[in-house]
Scaffold this motif. Structure first.
Motif: not given
Ligand code: TXA
Ligand code: MG
Length: 350
Positions: A253-265
């Protein structure tokens, strides 16, 4: 003097709805599960309009809604004792029985199958409409094909607009997810069946496998779908516009959250009390929490509204973790998987 006794008051909404059905018109109506888009099941032209308005492929069978359980004899044939037993235990309620159909039932309703889905919904307005109407009302959920089912009258108006002749407003649906579907069509009238045709759950719902076992003594299998018209063969169903991602644990969950926040979603998190506080604290600040009360009944009741909320607030990626898959949790997990486009064996779609 005016004679007030001659003043005709407008018909109550359920009576007006019944009259429209008799006239071959489409009526959206509340049930305890989700809103249905109804037509007279004996009027093939009226039923065809349902498919047009929903954008639904014509080979997808519809559930016929009845006011009284005794009416199943008019629609099903060679009905096994188990059907009457389950009807006695769960109707009116969120359970659909698949039985062999009577010869008069239109192919438009059953998608050409030799079986029919029947249900008596537990909603006063729906029952009043069905009583007044007298016959069967064929109705899928009142959403466009593949979208999230509506749980308020406003959802129906927003999505189907002028395609519906009348929306009977019964407030928000209290179960909130579609009925449990059980297939009894492999059972003979004397109650016997071959093992491969055993009673099965085609779509989990608020009547759980545990409830079915307690009422009948039978452990229902969960049968995976084997044809496109059976529930479960379409990837994106019950789907909001946003992308739903299911994490298997907190680390993912944390990995997904960081990934997509970094992609500016724009990232949201569906939180029904299953996110521990450490994980919560580690989440990027930009993740928007969409909260649901943790009790399974409350999650089911508000799940579709929250998926709509996520879309309406511009969320592009919605993260979640599945609830424990036991009791009603099975149906909730099934709908979340469908929202994520993963599908799950035996679950329905339309
Ligand atoms: O709670 C519900 O069941 C709601 C409310 C309105 O009653 N209705 C609903 O209908 O969810 P719908 O059409 O969206 O989903 C019913 C599913 C269909 O997709 C179809 O796969 C399955 O029920 N079904 C209906 N008749 C069937 C049959 N004869 N054999 C197998 N599956 C059937
Ligand atoms: Mg549906």
């Amino acid at each position: 003097m005016r004679d007030n006794s001659r003043v005709i008051s407008p018909a109550p909404p359920a009576v007006a709805a019944a009259a429209l059905l008799r006239d071959g018109r489409l009526v959206a109506f509340p049930t305890e599960t989700v809103y249905g888009l109804g037509a007279d099941a004996d009027n093939a032209a009226a039923v065809r309009k349902i498919f047009a308005v929903k954008g639904r492929p014509p080979d997808h069978p519809l559930i016929v809604h009845l006011a009284q359980s005794q009416q199943i004899a008019a629609w099903g044939r060679e009905i096994p004792p188990l059907a009457f037993e389950l009807a006695r235990s769960f109707w009116p309620g969120p359970l659909t029985l698949i039985l062999r159909r009577q010869g008069h039932v239109s192919d438009v309703v059953t998608g050409g199958l030799d079986t029919i889905g029947l249900r008596v919904p537990a909603h006063n307005l729906a029952l009043e409409m069905l009583e007044r109407f007298g016959g069967g009302v064929a109705a899928p959920s009142a959403n466009r094909y593949g979208q999230v089912s509506p749980t308020t009258a406003q959802h129906v108006r927003d999505e189907l607009g002028a395609g519906v002749d009348f929306v009977l407003d019964g407030g928000p649906c209290n179960v909130g997810i579609e009925s449990t579907i059980v297939d009894l069509s492999g059972i003979e009238a004397d109650g016997s069946y071959e093992p491969r045709r055993a009673p099965a759950i085609l779509r989990p719902g608020a009547v759980t496998a545990e409830d079915l076992k307690a009422a009948s003594g039978i452990s229902f299998a969960w049968r995976s779908a084997s044809s496109p018209r059976a529930p479960g063969m379409h990837a994106a169903h019950y789907a909001p516009r946003c992308r739903v991602l299911i994490a298997t644990d907190s680390a993912e969950l944390l990995a997904y959250a960081r990934l997509w926040v970094n992609k500016e979603a724009v990232v949201g998190l569906l939180d029904f009390g299953n996110i521990d506080s450490l994980t919560g604290a580690l989440l990027p600040e930009l993740v928007q929490r969409i909260r649901l009360e943790p009790a399974p009944g409350a999650i089911a009741a508000h799940l579709y509204q929250r998926l709509r909320d996520a879309d309406n607030s511009g969320i592009e990626v919605l993260l979640c973790m599945l609830p424990e898959e036991r009791g009603l949790g099975v149906a909730i997990a099934d709908r979340l998987r469908r929202a994520a486009g993963q599908g799950s064996a035996g679950s329905d779609a339309t």
